[in-house]
Motif scaffolding. Structure first.
Motif, PDB file in Angstrom:
ATOM      1  N   PRO A 434       1.198  -1.416 -11.674  1.00  0.00           N
ATOM      2  CA  PRO A 434      -0.162  -1.865 -11.452  1.00  0.00           C
ATOM      3  C   PRO A 434      -0.119  -1.765  -9.683  1.00  0.00           C
ATOM      4  N   SER A 435      -1.683  -1.817  -9.255  1.00  0.00           N
ATOM      5  CA  SER A 435      -1.617  -1.617  -7.874  1.00  0.00           C
ATOM      6  C   SER A 435      -1.150  -2.812  -7.126  1.00  0.00           C
ATOM      7  N   GLY A 436      -0.321  -2.760  -6.050  1.00  0.00           N
ATOM      8  CA  GLY A 436       0.272  -3.756  -5.066  1.00  0.00           C
ATOM      9  C   GLY A 436       1.612  -4.104  -5.894  1.00  0.00           C
ATOM     10  N   GLY A 438       4.495  -2.621  -5.724  1.00  0.00           N
ATOM     11  CA  GLY A 438       5.371  -2.338  -4.699  1.00  0.00           C
ATOM     12  C   GLY A 438       6.134  -0.986  -4.671  1.00  0.00           C
ATOM     13  N   LYS A 439       5.254   0.061  -5.286  1.00  0.00           N
ATOM     14  CA  LYS A 439       5.621   1.434  -5.359  1.00  0.00           C
ATOM     15  C   LYS A 439       5.840   2.133  -3.977  1.00  0.00           C
ATOM     16  N   SER A 440       4.666   2.103  -3.267  1.00  0.00           N
ATOM     17  CA  SER A 440       4.793   2.583  -1.861  1.00  0.00           C
ATOM     18  C   SER A 440       5.989   1.839  -1.162  1.00  0.00           C
ATOM     19  N   THR A 441       6.149   0.517  -1.390  1.00  0.00           N
ATOM     20  CA  THR A 441       7.109  -0.167  -0.488  1.00  0.00           C
ATOM     21  C   THR A 441       8.571   0.400  -0.775  1.00  0.00           C
ATOM     22  N   LEU A 442       8.744   0.700  -2.123  1.00  0.00           N
ATOM     23  CA  LEU A 442      10.155   1.458  -2.463  1.00  0.00           C
ATOM     24  C   LEU A 442      10.182   2.637  -1.748  1.00  0.00           C
ATOM     25  N   SER A 469       2.725  10.992   1.968  1.00  0.00           N
ATOM     26  CA  SER A 469       2.010   9.273   1.922  1.00  0.00           C
ATOM     27  C   SER A 469       0.719   9.239   1.444  1.00  0.00           C
ATOM     28  N   GLN A 470       0.192   8.062   1.210  1.00  0.00           N
ATOM     29  CA  GLN A 470      -1.033   7.669   0.614  1.00  0.00           C
ATOM     30  C   GLN A 470      -2.026   7.922   1.686  1.00  0.00           C
ATOM     31  N   ARG A 471      -1.697   7.548   3.067  1.00  0.00           N
ATOM     32  CA  ARG A 471      -2.707   7.771   3.950  1.00  0.00           C
ATOM     33  C   ARG A 471      -2.452   8.922   5.026  1.00  0.00           C
ATOM     34  N   THR A 581       2.928   6.768  -8.715  1.00  0.00           N
ATOM     35  CA  THR A 581       1.814   7.433  -9.578  1.00  0.00           C
ATOM     36  C   THR A 581       0.921   6.365 -10.637  1.00  0.00           C
ATOM     37  N   HIS A 582      -0.194   6.796 -10.645  1.00  0.00           N
ATOM     38  CA  HIS A 582      -0.987   5.953 -11.964  1.00  0.00           C
ATOM     39  C   HIS A 582      -1.326   7.066 -12.977  1.00  0.00           C
ATOM     40  N   SER A 583      -0.697   8.060 -12.825  1.00  0.00           N
ATOM     41  CA  SER A 583      -1.520   9.340 -13.721  1.00  0.00           C
ATOM     42  C   SER A 583      -0.485   9.697 -14.760  1.00  0.00           C
TER      43      SER A 583
HETATM   44  N1  LIG Z   1       2.558  -3.813   5.951  1.00  0.00           N
HETATM   45  C1  LIG Z   1       2.358  -4.908   5.035  1.00  0.00           C
HETATM   46  N2  LIG Z   1       2.706  -6.049   5.381  1.00  0.00           N
HETATM   47  C2  LIG Z   1       2.589  -6.844   4.657  1.00  0.00           C
HETATM   48  N3  LIG Z   1       2.379  -6.614   3.255  1.00  0.00           N
HETATM   49  C3  LIG Z   1       2.276  -5.637   2.794  1.00  0.00           C
HETATM   50  C4  LIG Z   1       2.103  -4.557   3.617  1.00  0.00           C
HETATM   51  N4  LIG Z   1       2.117  -3.337   3.022  1.00  0.00           N
HETATM   52  C5  LIG Z   1       1.973  -3.793   1.750  1.00  0.00           C
HETATM   53  N5  LIG Z   1       2.076  -5.061   1.623  1.00  0.00           N
HETATM   54  C6  LIG Z   1       2.000  -5.900   0.401  1.00  0.00           C
HETATM   55  O1  LIG Z   1       2.999  -5.257  -0.354  1.00  0.00           O
HETATM   56  C7  LIG Z   1       2.744  -5.286  -1.743  1.00  0.00           C
HETATM   57  C8  LIG Z   1       3.179  -3.979  -2.434  1.00  0.00           C
HETATM   58  O2  LIG Z   1       2.427  -2.877  -1.664  1.00  0.00           O
HETATM   59  P1  LIG Z   1       2.517  -1.486  -2.252  1.00  0.00           P
HETATM   60  O3  LIG Z   1       1.620  -0.716  -1.406  1.00  0.00           O
HETATM   61  O4  LIG Z   1       3.892  -0.938  -1.860  1.00  0.00           O
HETATM   62  O5  LIG Z   1       1.971  -1.369  -3.729  1.00  0.00           O
HETATM   63  P2  LIG Z   1       1.757  -0.108  -4.591  1.00  0.00           P
HETATM   64  O6  LIG Z   1       2.586  -0.316  -5.598  1.00  0.00           O
HETATM   65  O7  LIG Z   1       2.133   1.016  -3.792  1.00  0.00           O
HETATM   66  O8  LIG Z   1       0.079  -0.338  -4.855  1.00  0.00           O
HETATM   67  P3  LIG Z   1      -0.971   0.988  -5.198  1.00  0.00           P
HETATM   68  O9  LIG Z   1      -0.733   1.593  -6.523  1.00  0.00           O
HETATM   69  O10 LIG Z   1      -2.256   0.308  -4.891  1.00  0.00           O
HETATM   70  O11 LIG Z   1      -0.461   2.072  -4.047  1.00  0.00           O
HETATM   71  C9  LIG Z   1       1.362  -5.842  -1.742  1.00  0.00           C
HETATM   72  O12 LIG Z   1       1.232  -6.987  -2.200  1.00  0.00           O
HETATM   73  C10 LIG Z   1       0.962  -5.323  -0.576  1.00  0.00           C
HETATM   74  O13 LIG Z   1      -0.170  -6.313  -0.232  1.00  0.00           O
END
Ligand SMILES: Nc1ncnc2c1ncn2[C@@H]1O[C@H](COP(=O)(O)OP(=O)(O)OP(=O)(O)O)[C@@H](O)[C@H]1O
Length: 604
Positions: A434-436, A438-442, A469-471, A581-583
């Protein structure tokens, strides 16, 4: 920019910090140290020239007016006077010329080094900073150090060597005046200390206000359209007004200290010179006889001419002491921005994970994120998540994540905890969740931008990595320039091919100048999906061995998405791909998926 600007510190800590910052500033001068010494030497020699100059004037006047000698008798002192005047002019010109060059070089190097230090800290660090405040580091803060190098350091050398020489010369002809000068000299350093106390704090507050206003202004300029849409123009103007008023008040405070301190010093220097004049006056009138012998007029003239020059370097140093305080304030702000004084030697600053650009990357050296321990790649396995992964039996893991906990700087809770994952070379893996979650974080962690708080995130040595990246940021330039950003030497044919695969050509042909259309800040606007495709083309052009994609097909219609994935299939033959991805189509294309565990808050 810094909360520390007004926080009081224990005196010893403040003193140690000031010493450290001064050392740091002095180290910026190292590459130009010999030229700086030449400038100081010229300035000191010019100061010494006052002694023969005063002697020549006193000699000539004594001979002409009181000894009644003819013009022939003053030829020698006039020649001496002309010679010293000429020498002093040349020396002062040389000192200023060399020092101006040195200052320009030091400041230019500092700007480059600050930009390098910012780049070295990577995108995750940058996301937590305000761009306007970072710009201020290279502009107003660097500028605030100019007079330290150009004024204070030269004045310090002058103060160490010129007054001593004048004192010796004066003592040789009249010990009373020598004593007067010696006793009044400490007034200047005493006032310098008093000025120093307030000036640094005031200077720092002024720089904080400048950085804050710059950051606020840049931020609001970026969102100008929103401000207009929501009718917040007047409120924003009022805020800009408030910010500039704060700068005005703080700048006036700095100027007040500067003017007040120089006025006080001028006063004491004038009083000291007046004392010398009074002493001579009374001696010549016969009302005072401290010497016990007659005082020749040439002696009085010589001492009176030299007395102001004795205080001049001290006054200059006192005035420049204020510049030193400003420079230290700027260094304190640089220190606060980088969470410590950065070693701005470019080579040392280049990050262990050098090369990651905005959306692309270059080959990188070390494999482990900062703070992560190095361990041999484990056998392919999955933990901390769910799903399936197609592991090639026996293939070495290109990406190895072991018990990693990832936390964004300043975040209360980790985004991911104790995750383990191995991705063998040549595999494709879709990160889903799901959104948030942590995919982008990884992806940030694999790219090396976000060090693991604990555990290991490693990539095989020498792997060429690219990330879309996304942005993505589009620079002010042509579409082709934006794609070429990570590979400036790529041929037009390669750029066109990357653009074709990333489906950029699809919309580029409709743009006014095709691939040469100017996009970015002042250029043609692109849609969110188009911008992502430009970022993808950028990453593809690097011919990466590990490609990290963050929702590359978001905003795309099914047809374009299908074409994109088919084109990528051909391009990415041996490339390892990790795609958030979500696709469903992307998951199917990847052939393997890894479900990111639910966010920490939910699982708690
Ligand atoms: N710079 C930041 N500082 C603090 N928390 C952050 C930061 N960037 C992301 N987060 C938090 O880390 C968590 C994971 O975010 P992330 O962007 O990795 O999710 P995601 O799975 O990629 O979401 P999406 O599918 O919407 O792109 C979220 O709770 C977000 O709020």
């Amino acid at each position: 920019m810094s909360a520390q600007a007004s926080a009081p510190l224990p005196a010893t800590t403040a003193g140690a910090q000031r010493r450290q910052r001064t050392q740091w500033l002095d180290a910026r001068l190292s590459p130009w140290r010999s030229r700086h010494r030449i400038a100081c030497a010229c300035q000191v020699l010019a100061g010494w020239m006052w002694i023969p100059q005063a002697a020549a004037i006193a000699w000539a006047l004594d001979a002409l007016l009181f000894a009644g000698a003819g013009l022939g008798a003053v030829r020698a002192p006039m020649l001496l006077l002309g010679g010293t005047l000429l020498a002093r002019t040349v020396l002062v010109w040389a000192a200023q010329r060399v020092q101006a060059d040195v200052v320009e070089s030091v400041l230019a190097r500092m700007r480059v080094d600050i930009a390098t230090a910012i780049a070295a800290r990577g995108p995750v660090w940058l996301r937590g900073r305000r761009s306007g405040a970072l710009v201020a580091l290279s502009t107003s803060h660097v500028d605030a150090t100019a007079n330290y190098f150009g004024g204070y350091l030269v004045a310090r050398a002058e103060t160490l060597l010129v007054p001593v020489a004048i004192l010796v010369a004066v003592f040789c002809v009249d010990w009373v005046v020598g004593l007067l000068l010696l006793l009044t000299a400490p007034l200047a350093p005493m006032f310098m200390m008093l000025i120093g106390m307030g000036a640094e704090t005031a200077g720092r507050r002024q720089l904080v206000a400048l950085a804050r206003a710059g950051a606020h202004f840049t931020d609001r300029l970026r969102g100008l359209d929103l401000i207009r849409v929501y009718g917040r123009g007047d409120a924003e103007l009022a805020q800009v007004g408030e910010a500039t008023e704060t700068i005005r008040v703080r700048s006036m405070r700095v100027l007040r200290i500067a003017f007040l301190s120089s006025a006080v010093l001028e006063f004491f220097a004038s009083v000291s010179v007046a004392l010398v004049a009074v002493y001579f006056g009374f001696t010549y009138l016969g009302m005072l006889d401290l010497r016990g012998e007659t005082l020749p007029l040439s002696t009085g003239l010589f001492c009176l001419l030299l007395a102001p020059e004795f205080y001049a370097p001290l006054r200059r140093l006192a005035a420049n002491y204020h510049d030193r305080a400003n420079a230290l304030a700027a260094v304190a702000e640089i220190e606060a921005a980088f969470d410590g004084l950065p070693d701005l030697a470019v080579k040392q600053l280049l990050p262990p994970r050098a090369g990651e650009g905005w959306d692309g990357g270059k080959p990188r050296g070390p494999t482990h994120a900062r703070g992560a321990r190095i361990s041999p790649p484990p056998q392919p396995s999955l933990a901390g998540g769910g799903g399936s992964q197609s592991d090639s039996p026996g293939a070495a893991a290109l990406v190895c994540i072991e018990g990693a906990t990832l936390r964004h700087p300043g975040a209360r809770a980790p985004a991911l905890q104790h995750v383990s994952l191995q991705i063998p070379a040549g595999n494709r893996l879709a990160l889903v969740g799901p959104s948030g979650s942590g995919k982008s974080t990884l992806l940030d962690a694999i790219a090396g931008w976000l060090p693991a708080e604990s555990g290991v995130v490693s990539v095989a040595p020498g792997t060429r990595i690219a990330l879309a990246s996304q942005r993505p940021w589009l620079f002010d330039g042509s579409l082709a320039d934006n794609i070429r950003i990570g590979a400036p030497d790529a041929s037009d044919a390669d750029v066109a091919e990357a653009a074709r695969v990333a489906q950029v050509t699809r919309f580029a042909t409709a743009l006014p100048d095709g691939m040469d259309t100017v996009i970015g800040e002042r250029g043609f606007g692109l849609s969110g999906g188009e911008a992502r495709r430009v970022a993808l083309a950028r990453a593809l052009l690097l011919r990466p061995q590990l490609l990290l994609l963050d929702e590359p097909t978001a905003f795309l219609d099914a047809g374009t998405e299908g074409d994109l994935l088919a084109a990528l299939d051909d391009w990415l033959q041996d490339c390892t791909v990790v795609v958030a991805t979500h696709s469903d189509a992307v998951v199917a294309w990847a052939g393997a998926q890894w479900r990111v565990p639910p966010p920490v808050e939910q699982s708690a």
